[in-house]
Design a protein around this motif. Sequence first.
Motif, PDB file in Angstrom:
ATOM      1  N   ALA A  64       0.903  -0.989  -0.077  1.00  0.00           N
ATOM      2  CA  ALA A  64       0.067   0.054  -0.112  1.00  0.00           C
ATOM      3  C   ALA A  64       0.797   1.642  -0.123  1.00  0.00           C
ATOM      4  O   ALA A  64       0.244   2.252  -0.194  1.00  0.00           O
ATOM      5  N   GLY A  65       2.255   0.761  -0.183  1.00  0.00           N
ATOM      6  CA  GLY A  65       3.102   2.568   0.184  1.00  0.00           C
ATOM      7  C   GLY A  65       2.436   3.128   1.360  1.00  0.00           C
ATOM      8  O   GLY A  65       2.582   4.164   1.427  1.00  0.00           O
ATOM      9  N   ARG A  66       2.653   2.325   2.474  1.00  0.00           N
ATOM     10  CA  ARG A  66       1.657   3.248   3.802  1.00  0.00           C
ATOM     11  C   ARG A  66       3.153   2.834   5.320  1.00  0.00           C
ATOM     12  O   ARG A  66       3.566   1.968   4.503  1.00  0.00           O
ATOM     13  N   ARG A  67       3.180   3.169   6.203  1.00  0.00           N
ATOM     14  CA  ARG A  67       4.059   3.193   7.073  1.00  0.00           C
ATOM     15  C   ARG A  67       3.426   2.329   8.131  1.00  0.00           C
ATOM     16  O   ARG A  67       2.071   2.186   8.305  1.00  0.00           O
ATOM     17  N   TRP A  68       4.368   1.471   8.553  1.00  0.00           N
ATOM     18  CA  TRP A  68       4.495   0.422   9.453  1.00  0.00           C
ATOM     19  C   TRP A  68       4.104   0.370  10.805  1.00  0.00           C
ATOM     20  O   TRP A  68       5.104   0.987  11.101  1.00  0.00           O
ATOM     21  N   LEU A  69       3.476   0.112  11.206  1.00  0.00           N
ATOM     22  CA  LEU A  69       3.613   0.600  12.841  1.00  0.00           C
ATOM     23  C   LEU A  69       3.575  -0.528  13.979  1.00  0.00           C
ATOM     24  O   LEU A  69       2.868  -1.073  13.460  1.00  0.00           O
ATOM     25  N   GLY A  70       4.537   0.011  14.472  1.00  0.00           N
ATOM     26  CA  GLY A  70       4.575  -1.467  15.773  1.00  0.00           C
ATOM     27  C   GLY A  70       4.541  -0.514  17.723  1.00  0.00           C
ATOM     28  O   GLY A  70       4.258   0.803  18.032  1.00  0.00           O
ATOM     29  N   CYS A  71       3.578  -1.335  18.208  1.00  0.00           N
ATOM     30  CA  CYS A  71       3.659  -1.149  19.713  1.00  0.00           C
ATOM     31  C   CYS A  71       3.647  -1.324  20.580  1.00  0.00           C
ATOM     32  O   CYS A  71       3.604  -2.723  20.597  1.00  0.00           O
ATOM     33  N   ASP A  72       4.671  -1.215  21.641  1.00  0.00           N
ATOM     34  CA  ASP A  72       5.705  -1.352  22.661  1.00  0.00           C
ATOM     35  C   ASP A  72       4.766  -1.954  23.636  1.00  0.00           C
ATOM     36  O   ASP A  72       3.438  -1.119  24.467  1.00  0.00           O
ATOM     37  N   GLY A  73       3.990  -3.312  23.967  1.00  0.00           N
ATOM     38  CA  GLY A  73       3.143  -3.358  25.085  1.00  0.00           C
ATOM     39  C   GLY A  73       3.499  -2.839  26.498  1.00  0.00           C
ATOM     40  O   GLY A  73       2.326  -3.499  27.111  1.00  0.00           O
ATOM     41  N   ALA A  74       4.361  -3.014  26.254  1.00  0.00           N
ATOM     42  CA  ALA A  74       4.879  -2.321  28.074  1.00  0.00           C
ATOM     43  C   ALA A  74       4.451  -0.633  28.807  1.00  0.00           C
ATOM     44  O   ALA A  74       4.129  -0.484  29.480  1.00  0.00           O
ATOM     45  N   THR A  75       4.542  -0.286  27.133  1.00  0.00           N
ATOM     46  CA  THR A  75       4.604   1.439  27.344  1.00  0.00           C
ATOM     47  C   THR A  75       3.925   2.057  26.982  1.00  0.00           C
ATOM     48  O   THR A  75       3.768   2.992  27.050  1.00  0.00           O
ATOM     49  N   GLY A  76       3.129   1.388  25.509  1.00  0.00           N
ATOM     50  CA  GLY A  76       2.346   1.772  24.946  1.00  0.00           C
ATOM     51  C   GLY A  76       2.626   3.124  23.753  1.00  0.00           C
ATOM     52  O   GLY A  76       2.414   3.085  23.057  1.00  0.00           O
ATOM     53  N   ARG A  77       4.501   2.543  23.992  1.00  0.00           N
ATOM     54  CA  ARG A  77       4.553   3.891  22.637  1.00  0.00           C
ATOM     55  C   ARG A  77       4.709   3.200  20.873  1.00  0.00           C
ATOM     56  O   ARG A  77       4.997   1.682  21.090  1.00  0.00           O
ATOM     57  N   VAL A  78       4.454   3.851  20.078  1.00  0.00           N
ATOM     58  CA  VAL A  78       4.566   3.470  19.058  1.00  0.00           C
ATOM     59  C   VAL A  78       5.575   4.127  17.618  1.00  0.00           C
ATOM     60  O   VAL A  78       5.719   5.085  18.234  1.00  0.00           O
ATOM     61  N   ALA A  79       6.207   2.855  17.168  1.00  0.00           N
ATOM     62  CA  ALA A  79       7.438   3.177  16.150  1.00  0.00           C
ATOM     63  C   ALA A  79       6.871   3.683  14.765  1.00  0.00           C
ATOM     64  O   ALA A  79       6.314   2.119  14.657  1.00  0.00           O
ATOM     65  N   VAL A  80       7.061   3.980  14.199  1.00  0.00           N
ATOM     66  CA  VAL A  80       7.073   3.357  12.833  1.00  0.00           C
ATOM     67  C   VAL A  80       8.173   2.362  12.632  1.00  0.00           C
ATOM     68  O   VAL A  80       9.608   2.172  12.934  1.00  0.00           O
ATOM     69  N   LEU A  81       8.441   1.164  12.057  1.00  0.00           N
ATOM     70  CA  LEU A  81       8.956  -0.241  12.272  1.00  0.00           C
ATOM     71  C   LEU A  81       9.796  -0.083  10.832  1.00  0.00           C
ATOM     72  O   LEU A  81       9.072   0.455   9.537  1.00  0.00           O
ATOM     73  N   ASN A  82      11.004  -0.825   9.971  1.00  0.00           N
ATOM     74  CA  ASN A  82      10.700  -0.780   8.936  1.00  0.00           C
ATOM     75  C   ASN A  82      11.003  -2.051   8.800  1.00  0.00           C
ATOM     76  O   ASN A  82      11.561  -3.455   9.239  1.00  0.00           O
ATOM     77  N   PRO A  83      10.139  -2.388   7.508  1.00  0.00           N
ATOM     78  CA  PRO A  83       9.757  -3.872   6.614  1.00  0.00           C
ATOM     79  C   PRO A  83      11.089  -5.058   6.410  1.00  0.00           C
ATOM     80  O   PRO A  83      11.360  -5.182   6.009  1.00  0.00           O
ATOM     81  N   ALA A  84      12.400  -3.843   6.666  1.00  0.00           N
ATOM     82  CA  ALA A  84      13.554  -4.605   5.615  1.00  0.00           C
ATOM     83  C   ALA A  84      14.809  -5.052   7.375  1.00  0.00           C
ATOM     84  O   ALA A  84      15.400  -6.282   7.311  1.00  0.00           O
ATOM     85  N   ALA A  85      14.069  -4.229   8.093  1.00  0.00           N
ATOM     86  CA  ALA A  85      14.415  -5.338   9.585  1.00  0.00           C
ATOM     87  C   ALA A  85      13.414  -5.922  10.259  1.00  0.00           C
ATOM     88  O   ALA A  85      12.201  -6.380  10.597  1.00  0.00           O
ATOM     89  N   THR A  86      14.105  -6.501  11.676  1.00  0.00           N
ATOM     90  CA  THR A  86      13.501  -7.685  12.233  1.00  0.00           C
ATOM     91  C   THR A  86      12.880  -6.657  13.064  1.00  0.00           C
ATOM     92  O   THR A  86      12.798  -5.291  13.074  1.00  0.00           O
ATOM     93  N   LEU A  87      11.677  -7.337  14.024  1.00  0.00           N
ATOM     94  CA  LEU A  87      11.040  -6.551  15.266  1.00  0.00           C
ATOM     95  C   LEU A  87      11.587  -6.377  16.180  1.00  0.00           C
ATOM     96  O   LEU A  87      11.904  -7.470  16.946  1.00  0.00           O
ATOM     97  N   PRO A  88      11.090  -4.774  16.661  1.00  0.00           N
ATOM     98  CA  PRO A  88      11.937  -5.053  17.923  1.00  0.00           C
ATOM     99  C   PRO A  88      11.186  -5.136  18.892  1.00  0.00           C
ATOM    100  O   PRO A  88       9.924  -6.142  19.307  1.00  0.00           O
ATOM    101  N   ALA A  89      11.960  -6.058  20.194  1.00  0.00           N
ATOM    102  CA  ALA A  89      11.489  -7.162  21.685  1.00  0.00           C
ATOM    103  C   ALA A  89      10.668  -7.029  21.452  1.00  0.00           C
ATOM    104  O   ALA A  89       9.475  -7.899  21.581  1.00  0.00           O
ATOM    105  N   GLY A  90      10.447  -5.745  22.380  1.00  0.00           N
ATOM    106  CA  GLY A  90       8.869  -5.038  22.787  1.00  0.00           C
ATOM    107  C   GLY A  90       7.376  -4.674  22.333  1.00  0.00           C
ATOM    108  O   GLY A  90       6.223  -4.581  23.440  1.00  0.00           O
ATOM    109  N   VAL A  91       7.322  -4.488  21.085  1.00  0.00           N
ATOM    110  CA  VAL A  91       5.920  -4.743  20.156  1.00  0.00           C
ATOM    111  C   VAL A  91       5.742  -5.875  20.349  1.00  0.00           C
ATOM    112  O   VAL A  91       6.332  -6.957  19.983  1.00  0.00           O
TER     113      VAL A  91
END
Length: 119
Positions: free
Chosen positions: A56-83
């Motif tokens: 879709a050409g849109r941003r991919w978002l991840g939310c940290d379950g412990a903090t509720g912090r939302v970050a833009v994710l890089n589709p070419a990278a692995t997922l951050p551990a807290g997401v």
Amino acid sequence: MATATATPASARDLFDALAPFGPVVEGEELAFDDDPPTALDVALGVLHTGVRAELAGRRWLGCDGATGRVAVLNPAATLPAGVTLLCVEGDARWDRIDPAARVELPRLFDPAPGPSARG
């Protein structure tokens, strides 16, 4: 480039592996012209939002379950551990990562805790 027999390590790898099966975005769903191999089902269960974001050409978002912090994710990278939640920018709801995926496919996740803005 990932193949249907290799487990992708990122949404971009999975996107590449799925290309021969004609992935398309239908609303907030990922669909295919042909059925992808069942070997990709577990990775798809986690990374389908990243594949949709790529299509879709849109941003991919991840939310940290412990903090509720939302970050833009890089589709070419692995997922951050807290997401624990993922979505494509503009989705009406978040998709929860099945905790079993961390055991079944640890290569999809960073070992370090917490999301970081990447891209």
